[in-house]
Design an enzyme around this catalytic site. Sequence first.
Site, PDB file in Angstrom:
ATOM      1  N   GLY A 276     -32.372  19.870 -29.688  1.00 53.05           N
ATOM      2  CA  GLY A 276     -33.579  20.668 -29.865  1.00 53.05           C
ATOM      3  C   GLY A 276     -34.284  21.035 -28.581  1.00 53.05           C
ATOM      4  O   GLY A 276     -35.403  21.543 -28.625  1.00 53.05           O
ATOM      5  N   PRO A 319     -27.576  18.500 -27.484  1.00 53.92           N
ATOM      6  CA  PRO A 319     -28.070  19.840 -27.187  1.00 53.92           C
ATOM      7  C   PRO A 319     -27.086  20.919 -27.656  1.00 53.92           C
ATOM      8  O   PRO A 319     -25.882  20.791 -27.457  1.00 53.92           O
ATOM      9  CB  PRO A 319     -28.163  19.851 -25.652  1.00 53.92           C
ATOM     10  CG  PRO A 319     -27.125  18.867 -25.206  1.00 53.92           C
ATOM     11  CD  PRO A 319     -27.047  17.815 -26.287  1.00 53.92           C
ATOM     12  N   GLY A 320     -27.599  21.930 -28.324  1.00 56.55           N
ATOM     13  CA  GLY A 320     -26.779  23.084 -28.686  1.00 56.55           C
ATOM     14  C   GLY A 320     -27.290  24.291 -27.925  1.00 56.55           C
ATOM     15  O   GLY A 320     -26.681  24.788 -26.975  1.00 56.55           O
ATOM     16  N   CYS A 389     -30.732  48.858 -42.522  1.00 58.39           N
ATOM     17  CA  CYS A 389     -31.676  49.466 -43.453  1.00 58.39           C
ATOM     18  C   CYS A 389     -32.723  48.455 -43.868  1.00 58.39           C
ATOM     19  O   CYS A 389     -32.725  47.950 -45.001  1.00 58.39           O
ATOM     20  CB  CYS A 389     -30.933  49.990 -44.669  1.00 58.39           C
ATOM     21  SG  CYS A 389     -29.825  51.298 -44.182  1.00 58.39           S
ATOM     22  N   TYR A 419     -27.117  30.475 -32.030  1.00 52.60           N
ATOM     23  CA  TYR A 419     -27.625  30.906 -33.339  1.00 52.60           C
ATOM     24  C   TYR A 419     -27.705  32.427 -33.484  1.00 52.60           C
ATOM     25  O   TYR A 419     -28.523  32.936 -34.246  1.00 52.60           O
ATOM     26  CB  TYR A 419     -28.982  30.249 -33.635  1.00 52.60           C
ATOM     27  CG  TYR A 419     -28.923  28.744 -33.454  1.00 52.60           C
ATOM     28  CD1 TYR A 419     -28.164  27.981 -34.344  1.00 52.60           C
ATOM     29  CD2 TYR A 419     -29.543  28.110 -32.395  1.00 52.60           C
ATOM     30  CE1 TYR A 419     -28.047  26.613 -34.170  1.00 52.60           C
ATOM     31  CE2 TYR A 419     -29.434  26.745 -32.216  1.00 52.60           C
ATOM     32  CZ  TYR A 419     -28.684  25.987 -33.109  1.00 52.60           C
ATOM     33  OH  TYR A 419     -28.577  24.641 -32.923  1.00 52.60           O
TER      34      TYR A 419
HETATM   35  C1  LIG Z   1     -29.112  21.742 -34.887  1.00 55.81           C
HETATM   36  C2  LIG Z   1     -28.958  20.347 -34.480  1.00 55.81           C
HETATM   37  C3  LIG Z   1     -28.833  20.054 -33.120  1.00 55.81           C
HETATM   38  C4  LIG Z   1     -28.916  21.079 -32.031  1.00 55.81           C
HETATM   39  O1  LIG Z   1     -30.159  21.685 -31.935  1.00 55.81           O
HETATM   40  P1  LIG Z   1     -30.460  22.650 -30.692  1.00 55.81           P
HETATM   41  O2  LIG Z   1     -31.814  23.180 -30.967  1.00 55.81           O
HETATM   42  O3  LIG Z   1     -29.419  23.730 -30.699  1.00 55.81           O
HETATM   43  O4  LIG Z   1     -30.364  21.821 -29.453  1.00 55.81           O
HETATM   44  C5  LIG Z   1     -28.625  18.731 -32.782  1.00 55.81           C
HETATM   45  N1  LIG Z   1     -28.535  17.757 -33.728  1.00 55.81           N
HETATM   46  C6  LIG Z   1     -28.643  18.027 -35.039  1.00 55.81           C
HETATM   47  C7  LIG Z   1     -28.534  16.933 -36.010  1.00 55.81           C
HETATM   48  C8  LIG Z   1     -28.857  19.322 -35.459  1.00 55.81           C
HETATM   49  O5  LIG Z   1     -28.975  19.581 -36.768  1.00 55.81           O
END
Ligand SMILES: *Cc1c(COP(=O)(O)O)cnc(C)c1O
Length: 461
Positions: A276, A319-320, A389, A419
């Site tokens: 996050g 982290p994503g 649209c 995302y």
């Molecule tokens: C979505 C998620 C993440 C990654 O969140 P980011 O905002 O992309 O860093 C990490 N752990 C869990 C369990 C998630 O659901």
Amino acid sequence: MRAHEAGALHGDIGSRGPAWLRPPADVNALVPQLWPGNTARGADGALTVAGLDVRDIAAEFGTPLYVLDEDDLRARCRAFRDAFSADDVYYAGKAFLCRAVVRMIAEEGLFLDVCSGGELAVALAAGMPPERIGFHGNNKSVAELSRALEAGVGRIIVDSFTELDRLTALARERGVRPGVLIRVTVGVEAHTHEFIATAHEDQKFGFSLAGGSALAAALRVLDEGVLELRGLHSHIGSQIFDTSGFEVSARRVLTLQAQIRDARGVQLPELDLGGGFGIAYTSQDDPAVPQDLADRLRKIVEFECAAERLAVPRLSVEPGRAIVGPAVFTLYEVGTVKDVDGIRTYVSVDGGMSDNIRTALYDASYSATLASRASAAGPLLARVVGKHCESGDIVVKDEFLPADVQPGDLVAVPGTGAYCRSMASNYNHVPRPGVVAVRNGRARLIVRPETEEDLLALDVG
Ligand SMILES: *Cc1c(COP(=O)(O)O)cnc(C)c1O
């Protein structure tokens, strides 16, 4: 850290834009924290990435297109890897997953989180070592869990008693002992610049801490002895800038860990604090670097462990967005420019909510720049919209573009690595864009753009 009041981001005041948005001194300037590290303007003013001109990329691969600066992505992986060198960094694959990216993050020493059978299939197809995969999700099917056990996935993050029963039965049947974490709902919700701490949480993920089910789940796993309980997990939200939410969640989850120790004399070896971590979408965002994040999280955990007289567990983070988000920009071609009665100028591009749903879904803010050339014209407050649209089909709510922006220009929107492709749709039967990875002056397609044939291939009626 906090350059503005969060509310101001949403303040839509017509042609003046939100209060924080000021005409830039140079409308061609690239705000460094918004762009992948190897992005620049070339000699004639067009945007370049890793030495390649975006006009050449667009000519070869078409638009819209997601452009990944591969060295930037790898550098972000290494920054997390080095900052959390004593811990494990799981890339959250749901942000964006394809085989090439799996190989990149694996080569840079990261682990990988998946949260569906499809994501697991991509990870395995790319050769991700199964022991370095974590499996998430609040409704993993018997088939998905079986596949994870067969593959030897490193850890499964258990989300409910139903899943606990399901997984326990499958593990018994197979005579295996998978490592599990208990997902704990800690009553902290963090989004952007604020977090809320509550006693209980009304949401679908995890075992409630306040209600006692998290403790009950942990004790059940320990007492049954079929699954190997490695630790506790919490994930408090997304696009977080303020680490005080992690402080509250770490305190709560470590209190639970102490209760487990007191009840069964077991010290769980691992603790996952989730992901996050926020990134910059506009010039107003100023995210922490991974080293600062790591220092703060470690300090929080050490402090809370000392208070509970617990040994410091092995940490992991997920982290994503912070890995892939800033490494990608979307390249669009402008189709129409419309001045609506002096209120606002709408710049329509050849994609939209099908390749970036975040603006419509989360009221997200983005930035944009004229990419195919520099301009001597003054700044014009524009709204970049798509071709769908739907009047909510907005890509960038407010941005200053040069006043001479015109059809045929390329516009680039940074921060679209996370995302966007992973949430892309075929709304209006618009094919989803491809992804190109650029490195050392060379571009290669890593996800092919969809074609109308692809769309028709599914239509078997
Ligand atoms: C979505 C998620 C993440 C990654 O969140 P980011 O905002 O992309 O860093 C990490 N752990 C869990 C369990 C998630 O659901």
